[in-house]
Design a protein around this motif. Sequence first.
Motif, mmCIF file in Angstrom:
data_model
loop_
_atom_site.group_PDB
_atom_site.id
_atom_site.type_symbol
_atom_site.label_atom_id
_atom_site.label_comp_id
_atom_site.label_asym_id
_atom_site.label_seq_id
_atom_site.Cartn_x
_atom_site.Cartn_y
_atom_site.Cartn_z
ATOM 1 N N UNK A 199 36.688 32.288 44.492
ATOM 2 C CA UNK A 199 36.919 31.584 43.231
ATOM 3 C C UNK A 199 37.116 32.526 42.052
ATOM 4 N N UNK A 200 36.396 33.645 42.054
ATOM 5 C CA UNK A 200 36.514 34.545 40.902
ATOM 6 C C UNK A 200 37.907 35.161 40.824
ATOM 7 N N UNK A 201 38.408 35.622 41.962
ATOM 8 C CA UNK A 201 39.745 36.210 41.964
ATOM 9 C C UNK A 201 40.821 35.175 41.635
ATOM 10 N N UNK A 202 40.584 33.942 42.110
ATOM 11 C CA UNK A 202 41.539 32.879 41.781
ATOM 12 C C UNK A 202 41.565 32.632 40.284
ATOM 13 N N UNK A 203 40.396 32.652 39.669
ATOM 14 C CA UNK A 203 40.345 32.446 38.232
ATOM 15 C C UNK A 203 41.032 33.599 37.509
ATOM 16 N N UNK A 204 40.848 34.808 38.045
ATOM 17 C CA UNK A 204 41.543 35.951 37.447
ATOM 18 C C UNK A 204 43.049 35.766 37.515
ATOM 19 N N UNK A 215 50.491 37.589 52.068
ATOM 20 C CA UNK A 215 49.160 37.701 52.677
ATOM 21 C C UNK A 215 48.247 36.549 52.281
ATOM 22 N N UNK A 216 47.197 36.366 53.090
ATOM 23 C CA UNK A 216 46.199 35.351 52.758
ATOM 24 C C UNK A 216 45.372 35.854 51.584
ATOM 25 N N UNK A 217 45.307 35.033 50.546
ATOM 26 C CA UNK A 217 44.576 35.439 49.344
ATOM 27 C C UNK A 217 43.079 35.601 49.643
ATOM 28 N N UNK A 218 42.579 34.779 50.532
ATOM 29 C CA UNK A 218 41.149 34.837 50.835
ATOM 30 C C UNK A 218 40.775 36.143 51.530
ATOM 31 N N UNK A 278 47.158 42.807 43.203
ATOM 32 C CA UNK A 278 45.864 42.522 43.824
ATOM 33 C C UNK A 278 44.807 42.216 42.779
ATOM 34 N N UNK A 279 43.919 41.320 43.153
ATOM 35 C CA UNK A 279 42.802 40.964 42.283
ATOM 36 C C UNK A 279 41.522 41.341 43.004
ATOM 37 N N UNK A 280 40.759 42.214 42.382
ATOM 38 C CA UNK A 280 39.522 42.611 43.026
ATOM 39 C C UNK A 280 38.365 42.493 42.067
ATOM 40 N N UNK A 281 37.241 42.155 42.611
ATOM 41 C CA UNK A 281 36.033 42.144 41.804
ATOM 42 C C UNK A 281 35.019 42.989 42.546
ATOM 43 N N UNK A 282 34.341 43.810 41.823
ATOM 44 C CA UNK A 282 33.358 44.664 42.475
ATOM 45 C C UNK A 282 31.970 44.247 42.051
ATOM 46 N N UNK A 283 31.406 43.420 42.854
ATOM 47 C CA UNK A 283 30.025 43.047 42.616
ATOM 48 C C UNK A 283 29.184 43.715 43.682
ATOM 49 N N UNK A 284 27.995 44.159 43.316
ATOM 50 C CA UNK A 284 27.132 44.699 44.368
ATOM 51 C C UNK A 284 26.802 43.601 45.362
ATOM 52 N N UNK A 285 26.888 43.945 46.630
ATOM 53 C CA UNK A 285 26.617 42.953 47.658
ATOM 54 C C UNK A 285 25.106 42.838 47.844
ATOM 55 N N UNK A 286 24.605 41.654 47.675
ATOM 56 C CA UNK A 286 23.175 41.436 47.815
ATOM 57 C C UNK A 286 22.881 41.164 49.282
ATOM 58 N N UNK A 287 22.057 42.005 49.839
ATOM 59 C CA UNK A 287 21.701 41.806 51.227
ATOM 60 C C UNK A 287 20.538 40.818 51.286
#
Lengths: 472, 104
Positions: free
Chosen positions: A215-220, A432-435, A454-463
């Motif tokens: 959703x975040x990349x789609x909003x971007x 390409x597949x956006x997902x 390309x749309x990228x978001x860099x969030x720390x991945x919470x384990x």
Amino acid sequence: MIYSANPQVNVEQSLSNVSDSAEETPQLNRIKSKVQHKNERFIVKDRSFNRQYAHLYAERLMTMRKRLTEAAIQKWGNVPIKKLHELVGGERCIVIGTLFKHMELRPSILKEVSEEHNLMPQPIKKRYADSTDKLIIEDELQRIFLVGKLETQTSVTGVIVAVIGIEPEDDKGKFYVEDVCYQLLPAQIARPILEQDKFIMFVSGFELGGPEERPFQMQMLADLVCGQLGDVDQQAATAAICHIVVAGNLLSESTQDRDTLTKAKYLSKKTSAGSVEAVKSLDEFLAQLVTSVDVTVVPGEFDPTNFSLPQQPFHQCMLPQSSRYNTLHHQTNPCDVSVEGIRIMGTAGQPVEDIYRYSEMDDRLAMLEDTLVWGHMAPTAPDTLACYPFVKEDPFIISECPHIYFAGCQPEYKCKMYKGESGQEVLLLTVPRFSQSGTAVLVNLKSLEAQPISFHSHFPIVDESVSPEVDK
Amino acid sequence: MASISNAFVQRKRIAHKPKKGAPSTSGVKEEKVDASVKRDLDILKQFDLTLEYGPCIGISRLDRWERAEKHGLKPLPEVRDLLIRHAADPLYTECLWNDFSTLR
């Protein structure tokens, strides 16, 4: 003020409304474009399913025979063209017919039934091609095995070909192929010369409602297109995007839960289908885009429309917010649309996916190119790809050469300029597949150059498996 | 009352059953009519059996004739005349196998 073609709803939203000081930022206008739908042939009017597919194959062979005859004469000159029942042993001739690929691994209901007879169960496979596959050519009356110079690995069922060769006296029942010939690509309407750069954006595979939706990349993406991201230069560049094609799989496969079919009604009564929420968020997303730019929506494999090709357009009631704008164009899959005189054809990727399954090719772009060379958008339909039983015409035959030919929902972005023998220039595009990739493709309509964005978001991945709390 | 047997009504189709009590004015004339009908149906049967025009089950003879014409296969114009003249009679308009409902 943003322009759409003929807005029914008056759109009062500025492209550069990020900044409050309006006198500093220049007024940017969305570039207009003329959109024409050319997909009448894909709209299924009478839904009669009590006919056999034989008509579709007959129609395909009859239509393509003329084009292949022409191509064969041009390539090989004055060699007799024969029907299969006219074949004389030992005589060199041309045969035109439909290819059929005999495949041992192909799933078959009869083999499944034969389980009762203590035979081996069929292996579950992703791809069904095998080294024992055989090619057969058939016309209206007969069929004959093909050997020689025709590659089994890269051929699929349903393609109309012309082959030149001999059925030898001492090896009857086999046709020794010397050379193969496909149709002549139909002539292309000259590409209109545009004065300024205009861009069209291709994007596919949002897969809303699934675990992979972004959703975040789609909003971007929506913000970028609507001019809410970037500086003035960036906004000026995105104002040149005149059209967006959303090529299939807007919803995820996981929204198609089949629980309601198998479970008892009292168990599934209170659960709402997963697609309901996904369609709502799709509507909201599209509603942002259509206020500012023309959007063509092509349904894909997992979308809420019919399953068999040609998939019919989304119903307006499903997208109540965005359908109020006439900038939203509901298209069929395969789609055929003309933007500023640039003919755009393509599918949401099912034909390419099916060729991948039933051949040994790996390059998706090459498969897409092959379907153009064969002159048929979905040769494996109706054999292994679900398709409506057409009678009066085969709408998948490419009778007018497109300028942009795309396949949606592919694993990676690739593009290539295909040059035809009589000067046709077709931009081949795998979207390409956006997902998966977060990537959309921008094509300049002036030069037909493509570039990924390309749309990228860099969030720390919470384990989530590691608990933040200390041991108690 | 709803039951499984009236949910799926089965009806047997009988191939062109001769009407009982049809007016028979003169035996000779009837024989003549019969002969011409038989000749017409033979022409149509031959048309159905010409495989070059493509499969025939599921579409009307006229559709099949038009498809053949569209692709330049030159079907007999006589067939078309016959079909238009007897446009209301399924014996003429539908193909030879029409009565075999399981084939469709």
